[in-house]
Motif scaffolding. Structure first.
Motif, mmCIF file in Angstrom:
data_model
loop_
_atom_site.group_PDB
_atom_site.id
_atom_site.type_symbol
_atom_site.label_atom_id
_atom_site.label_comp_id
_atom_site.label_asym_id
_atom_site.label_seq_id
_atom_site.Cartn_x
_atom_site.Cartn_y
_atom_site.Cartn_z
ATOM 1 N N HIS A 24 0.831 -1.201 0.000
ATOM 2 C CA HIS A 24 0.000 0.000 0.000
ATOM 3 C C HIS A 24 0.868 1.255 0.000
ATOM 4 N N ILE A 25 1.943 1.203 0.751
ATOM 5 C CA ILE A 25 2.817 2.377 0.819
ATOM 6 C C ILE A 25 3.586 2.548 -0.488
ATOM 7 N N ALA A 26 4.148 1.434 -0.985
ATOM 8 C CA ALA A 26 4.915 1.514 -2.237
ATOM 9 C C ALA A 26 4.008 1.922 -3.392
ATOM 10 N N GLY A 27 2.753 1.516 -3.336
ATOM 11 C CA GLY A 27 1.815 1.833 -4.423
ATOM 12 C C GLY A 27 1.054 3.134 -4.188
ATOM 13 N N LEU A 60 7.114 -2.473 11.236
ATOM 14 C CA LEU A 60 7.057 -1.473 10.165
ATOM 15 C C LEU A 60 7.598 -0.135 10.674
ATOM 16 N N THR A 61 7.428 0.103 11.957
ATOM 17 C CA THR A 61 7.983 1.326 12.530
ATOM 18 C C THR A 61 9.513 1.255 12.544
ATOM 19 N N GLU A 62 10.014 0.075 12.916
ATOM 20 C CA GLU A 62 11.475 -0.134 12.897
ATOM 21 C C GLU A 62 12.047 0.105 11.511
ATOM 22 N N GLN A 63 11.289 -0.306 10.514
ATOM 23 C CA GLN A 63 11.755 -0.151 9.126
ATOM 24 C C GLN A 63 11.579 1.290 8.631
ATOM 25 N N GLY A 64 11.012 2.134 9.466
ATOM 26 C CA GLY A 64 10.857 3.531 9.080
ATOM 27 C C GLY A 64 9.666 3.790 8.176
ATOM 28 N N LEU A 65 8.785 2.805 8.052
ATOM 29 C CA LEU A 65 7.618 2.999 7.181
ATOM 30 C C LEU A 65 6.459 3.628 7.949
ATOM 31 N N ALA A 77 4.985 7.153 7.700
ATOM 32 C CA ALA A 77 6.091 8.075 7.954
ATOM 33 C C ALA A 77 6.418 8.914 6.722
ATOM 34 N N THR A 78 6.990 10.068 6.955
ATOM 35 C CA THR A 78 7.450 10.922 5.859
ATOM 36 C C THR A 78 8.517 10.155 5.085
ATOM 37 N N GLY A 79 8.380 10.145 3.781
ATOM 38 C CA GLY A 79 9.390 9.472 2.960
ATOM 39 C C GLY A 79 9.334 7.971 3.033
ATOM 40 N N ALA A 80 8.200 7.450 3.498
ATOM 41 C CA ALA A 80 8.080 5.994 3.659
ATOM 42 C C ALA A 80 8.291 5.253 2.344
ATOM 43 N N ALA A 81 7.673 5.764 1.283
ATOM 44 C CA ALA A 81 7.734 5.064 -0.006
ATOM 45 C C ALA A 81 9.181 4.864 -0.451
#
Lengths: 135, 135, 135, 135
Positions: A24-27, A60-65, A77-81
DNA sequence: GTGGTCTAGACCACT
DNA sequence: GTGGTCTAGACCACT
């Protein structure tokens, strides 16, 4: 945000949910600042335990998403994509696995293409319909 | 019999091997009466523990796909292919999942088709090469 | 739930435990919905390895006698008793084997009956005592 | 010498054959000096591998029940019966196990006795018939 | 050699 | 805490 858990897939629930939120984030279905359902809500919706969703959000928070704001909720998160792999890269292994399996099973290329085309169309329709309901 | 374990797949090893042997049977790479590698052999080949393979063979035997003969070996059971779903059915969910993901990620149909076409061709080549080596 | 492992019996531990749990279900000592001891608990109680009990529960689940709920426990499945053979049928072969052996050994019928009568009474007492302790 | 292998029993073949030969000796169906079938013969008759029977004869020889005379055959050893436990003792555990199971299953004593009586009678008939054929 | 049981112990997933 | 996967390794049963 549509997430579906498939028990037959063999994948752990956490993995399924993480992958789908990442998609969802990548798309860009989910964009920076979007608020995710609360742990409780999503857990109820998917009929799983809250701890399972908690763990998903944690990872997902650890991954910065995602970004969890105490007392306020969980947000993209800002810049998640930028932190996810590209859409095509996210599909690479799935595609390879599928092609391997098709060859293994003796399914011809044209057949495979047809099936995928049809499934894509159906998925697109569901997606559009879901968006409308959401809007 | 070519089997590949992918650690990143998220699927337990047993599941991966079970699925691939099932594909071999449904695709007639493995036919009734064919002897499978011994538990120890396959375990060595895949660099996993013997017990892991033993469990794979055990489950496939329960499903009626294999037959274990104590002291003698493990064989594809008579009528095994009839007990698997059809090749197309075995791929159905994978295809659906892939299409959903593609739509989710905003990957266009033509792109998806292209990628799959290429992957299919590569898979076919590997498959043919493997067969030759086997022969 | 009383289960006893006899080393001299020649039967694998898993088989002994499977048979006894099956008897408990067929005899309605264990009823649908009843929770079994956890894998770890039963393993400790019988002084065997956890994997051994895990395998027991796994096989009984395949047979439809138990239901395992991840993270929650193992329960007697709905309609489990219907899936076992009837009490008398479950004993049929044991009885036949015993009678054959008795004849083989030249033990007279009356002697055999006496011994069984005594053993039955002792078993009944143990059973009743066990039930009381359980209650 | 009548020996029956039951696959459903869960007992290893070697154990089943050893027990039954022991019963024959304890019950004097086999007497000191009697010649046993050759390894090859018995293996063929029971449809098992020769090595399996070989191992049976080896163990019974170790226990002093059999005597193997090179080039001549395998015989019941002098005083073999004295080396077995008494007929009643050989059945003790079987009886206890059966009684436990019956109580567990809720089978009443009278029912159990009836079944055993019938089985005994049938076993006796088989035994007599077999003896006649043998003689 | 081939399958099968069992142990000990690490580590994971779900409630 | 509850179930589940996996490894390493011993030892057994059948061919």
């Amino acid at each position: 945000m549509f997430i579906r858990i498939e028990n037959a897939s063999g994948l752990p629930i956490t993995r399924q949910v993480i992958d789908q939120i990442t998609s969802h984030i990548a798309g860009a279905t989910l964009r920076p600042g979007d608020r995710l359902p609360s742990v409780r809500q999503l857990a109820r919706q998917l009929a799983v335990n809250q701890n399972t969703i908690l763990r998903v959000y944690e990872r997902l928070t650890e991954q910065g998403l995602l970004e969890r704001i105490h007392g306020s909720g969980t947000f993209v998160a800002t810049g998640a994509a930028r932190k996810t792999r590209s859409p095509v890269n996210l599909m690479k292994q799935d595609i390879e696995r599928l092609a391997d399996k098709a060859v293994q099973l003796g399914v011809r290329k044209a057949d495979l293409q047809n099936r995928i085309s049809q499934a894509y169309t159906r998925a697109k329709q569901k997606h559009t319909a879901a968006k409308k309901r959401g809007a």
